[in-house]
Design an enzyme around this catalytic site. Structure first.
Site, PDB file in Angstrom:
ATOM      1  N   SER A 126       0.825  -1.255   0.124  1.00  0.00           N
ATOM      2  CA  SER A 126      -0.102   0.132  -0.080  1.00  0.00           C
ATOM      3  C   SER A 126       0.858   1.173   0.009  1.00  0.00           C
ATOM      4  CB  SER A 126      -0.761  -0.001   1.272  1.00  0.00           C
ATOM      5  OG  SER A 126      -1.456   1.324   1.463  1.00  0.00           O
ATOM      6  N   TYR A 139      -1.366  -1.008  10.384  1.00  0.00           N
ATOM      7  CA  TYR A 139      -1.758  -1.566   8.973  1.00  0.00           C
ATOM      8  C   TYR A 139      -0.653  -0.847   8.055  1.00  0.00           C
ATOM      9  CZ  TYR A 139      -3.549  -1.389   4.207  1.00  0.00           C
ATOM     10  OH  TYR A 139      -3.978  -1.281   2.910  1.00  0.00           O
TER      11      TYR A 139
HETATM   12  N1  LIG Z   1      -8.843  -0.171  -0.900  1.00  0.00           N
HETATM   13  C1  LIG Z   1      -7.673   0.546  -1.079  1.00  0.00           C
HETATM   14  O1  LIG Z   1      -7.991   1.885  -0.842  1.00  0.00           O
HETATM   15  C2  LIG Z   1      -6.580  -0.236  -0.743  1.00  0.00           C
HETATM   16  C3  LIG Z   1      -5.460   0.855  -0.646  1.00  0.00           C
HETATM   17  C4  LIG Z   1      -4.179   0.239  -0.674  1.00  0.00           C
HETATM   18  C5  LIG Z   1      -3.899  -1.287  -0.395  1.00  0.00           C
HETATM   19  N2  LIG Z   1      -5.251  -1.854  -0.407  1.00  0.00           N
HETATM   20  C6  LIG Z   1      -4.738  -3.378  -0.200  1.00  0.00           C
HETATM   21  O2  LIG Z   1      -5.567  -4.003  -1.344  1.00  0.00           O
HETATM   22  C7  LIG Z   1      -5.710  -5.352  -0.903  1.00  0.00           C
HETATM   23  C8  LIG Z   1      -7.389  -5.583  -1.427  1.00  0.00           C
HETATM   24  O3  LIG Z   1      -8.347  -4.788  -0.606  1.00  0.00           O
HETATM   25  P1  LIG Z   1      -9.534  -4.263  -1.329  1.00  0.00           P
HETATM   26  O4  LIG Z   1      -9.711  -3.018  -1.040  1.00  0.00           O
HETATM   27  O5  LIG Z   1     -10.081  -4.909  -2.288  1.00  0.00           O
HETATM   28  O6  LIG Z   1     -10.297  -5.011   0.256  1.00  0.00           O
HETATM   29  P2  LIG Z   1     -11.755  -5.813   0.207  1.00  0.00           P
HETATM   30  O7  LIG Z   1     -12.840  -5.563  -0.643  1.00  0.00           O
HETATM   31  O8  LIG Z   1     -12.078  -5.470   1.770  1.00  0.00           O
HETATM   32  O9  LIG Z   1     -11.125  -7.234   0.219  1.00  0.00           O
HETATM   33  C9  LIG Z   1     -10.219  -7.751   0.927  1.00  0.00           C
HETATM   34  C10 LIG Z   1     -10.188  -9.385   0.541  1.00  0.00           C
HETATM   35  O10 LIG Z   1      -9.445 -10.080   1.312  1.00  0.00           O
HETATM   36  C11 LIG Z   1     -10.038 -11.320   1.759  1.00  0.00           C
HETATM   37  N3  LIG Z   1      -9.431 -11.814   2.813  1.00  0.00           N
HETATM   38  C12 LIG Z   1      -9.278 -10.873   4.005  1.00  0.00           C
HETATM   39  N4  LIG Z   1      -8.767 -11.881   4.983  1.00  0.00           N
HETATM   40  C13 LIG Z   1      -8.512 -13.048   4.457  1.00  0.00           C
HETATM   41  C14 LIG Z   1      -7.936 -14.328   5.076  1.00  0.00           C
HETATM   42  N5  LIG Z   1      -7.727 -14.421   6.107  1.00  0.00           N
HETATM   43  N6  LIG Z   1      -8.077 -15.401   4.191  1.00  0.00           N
HETATM   44  C15 LIG Z   1      -8.174 -15.233   2.730  1.00  0.00           C
HETATM   45  N7  LIG Z   1      -8.726 -13.932   2.106  1.00  0.00           N
HETATM   46  C16 LIG Z   1      -8.998 -13.078   2.988  1.00  0.00           C
HETATM   47  C17 LIG Z   1     -11.422 -10.841   1.856  1.00  0.00           C
HETATM   48  O11 LIG Z   1     -12.334 -12.037   1.602  1.00  0.00           O
HETATM   49  P3  LIG Z   1     -13.021 -12.853   2.820  1.00  0.00           P
HETATM   50  O12 LIG Z   1     -13.438 -12.000   3.697  1.00  0.00           O
HETATM   51  O13 LIG Z   1     -14.066 -13.563   2.189  1.00  0.00           O
HETATM   52  O14 LIG Z   1     -11.911 -13.718   3.337  1.00  0.00           O
HETATM   53  C18 LIG Z   1     -11.642  -9.795   0.527  1.00  0.00           C
HETATM   54  O15 LIG Z   1     -11.964 -10.884  -0.361  1.00  0.00           O
HETATM   55  C19 LIG Z   1      -5.691  -5.599   0.661  1.00  0.00           C
HETATM   56  O16 LIG Z   1      -4.431  -6.171   0.885  1.00  0.00           O
HETATM   57  C20 LIG Z   1      -5.615  -4.122   0.974  1.00  0.00           C
HETATM   58  O17 LIG Z   1      -4.784  -4.123   2.038  1.00  0.00           O
HETATM   59  C21 LIG Z   1      -6.357  -1.386  -0.688  1.00  0.00           C
END
Ligand SMILES: NC(=O)c1ccc[n+]([C@@H]2O[C@H](COP(=O)([O-])OP(=O)(O)OC[C@H]3O[C@@H](n4cnc5c(N)ncnc54)[C@H](OP(=O)(O)O)[C@@H]3O)[C@@H](O)[C@H]2O)c1
Length: 269
Positions: A126, A139
């Site tokens: 991130s 985080y």
């Molecule tokens: N959105 C942003 O602004 C942003 C910015 C920078 C980085 N990121 C990073 O991008 C990545 C994806 O995030 P997103 O924004 O798409 O969020 P999201 O919509 O909340 O998706 C998170 C995903 O991770 C899965 N997950 C969580 N814990 C897990 C576990 N123990 N085992 C397997 N799967 C797990 C969730 O599925 P289940 O709950 O079904 O397991 C879900 O599919 C993350 O690493 C996040 O830190 C996001």
């Protein structure tokens, strides 16, 4: 030959849209999440990335069926907000277990297959890794750990012709905002500042890039002959990362404090 891609965290947001796009482009995609992924767009496995035995079993099943595993996208992640002082050990363990340890278990269990395919590993960090954000300190720490780990991994895997990359997304509109947990026991010393700060972050994310846009960046990386070691998503965030490298650290921290610190609010403790 069609390449086999495994994407963690594929039940929503960036992971789901990347899995969908890669499947549309002809890759054989397996999405992984704890919840059941109700889709016929790509294959899926119900696996928790913090459980190494579940990962090992899932990868073996995929390999037995497909005879190859080419690309791993380590995208599963979660957020916890709150002051550093009042974050419990259990919350710290939870966030590092998913964002860092889980990512490592995935890599460890996939490497025997990736050695055979001379594959690729794409780890999702991130912008909040290099640019550490207050009230999301753990985080930021977990994502900074992903970046330093990936750099070391790149060197260790070079002779095996396995490429690695850390992707640093800026703000993206996904379920991440609503899924972000609060630490269990915040103190009145910080509460108002935490609430204000998280409010700003939530707004940034709500107004952020689309996960479809992020998916296109992953597609480009997957197709690339030689991946970069690091890839930031979003023009504005590329500038932030560049400025972080060239400006004095004190100044960078001052700016982040102005944006997210709310240091003018007096404590109520
Ligand atoms: N959105 C942003 O602004 C942003 C910015 C920078 C980085 N990121 C990073 O991008 C990545 C994806 O995030 P997103 O924004 O798409 O969020 P999201 O919509 O909340 O998706 C998170 C995903 O991770 C899965 N997950 C969580 N814990 C897990 C576990 N123990 N085992 C397997 N799967 C797990 C969730 O599925 P289940 O709950 O079904 O397991 C879900 O599919 C993350 O690493 C996040 O830190 C996001």
């Amino acid at each position: 030959m069609q390449k086999v891609v495994i994407i963690t965290g594929a039940s929503s947001g960036i992971g789901f849209d990347t899995a969908k796009l890669l499947a549309e482009k002809g890759y054989i995609v397996y999405g992984i999440a704890r919840s059941k992924i109700e889709t016929d767009l790509f294959f899926s496995k119900q696996v928790d990335v913090t459980q190494a035995d579940q990962l090992m079993k899932a990868f073996k099943e995929i390999y037995d069926k497909e005879k190859q595993i080419d690309i791993i996208i380590n995208n599963a992640g979660m957020g916890i907000s709150g002051s550093i002082e009042y974050t419990d050990e259990s919350d710290i363990i939870d966030i590092f277990n998913v964002n860092f340890n889980g990512l490592h278990y995935v890599i460890q269990k996939a490497l025997p297959y990736l050695r055979e395919s001379k594959g690729k590993i794409i780890n999702v960090g991130s912008v909040a890794g290099p640019l550490s954000i207050p009230f999301q300190g753990f985080y930021s720490a977990s994502k900074a750990a992903v970046e330093t780990y990936t750099q070391a991994l790149a060197i260790e895997l070079k002779p095996m012709h396995i490429q690695v990359c850390t992707v640093l997304p800026g703000d993206i509109k996904t379920n991440f905002t609503k899924n972000r947990r609060k630490n269990k026991n915040e103190s009145l010393l910080y509460k108002e500042r935490v609430d204000q700060s998280i409010g700003v972050m939530a707004k940034d994310e709500e107004n952020g890039m689309s996960s479809q846009y992020a998916a296109k960046v992953f597609l480009k990386l997957v197709k690339k002959k030689r991946m970069p070691l690091s890839k930031t998503i979003g023009f504005k965030y590329k500038i932030f990362i560049l400025l972080n490298k060239v400006l004095p650290k004190r100044f960078v921290v001052w700016i982040i404090g102005k944006l997210y610190g709310f240091t003018n609010i007096k404590n109520k403790g």
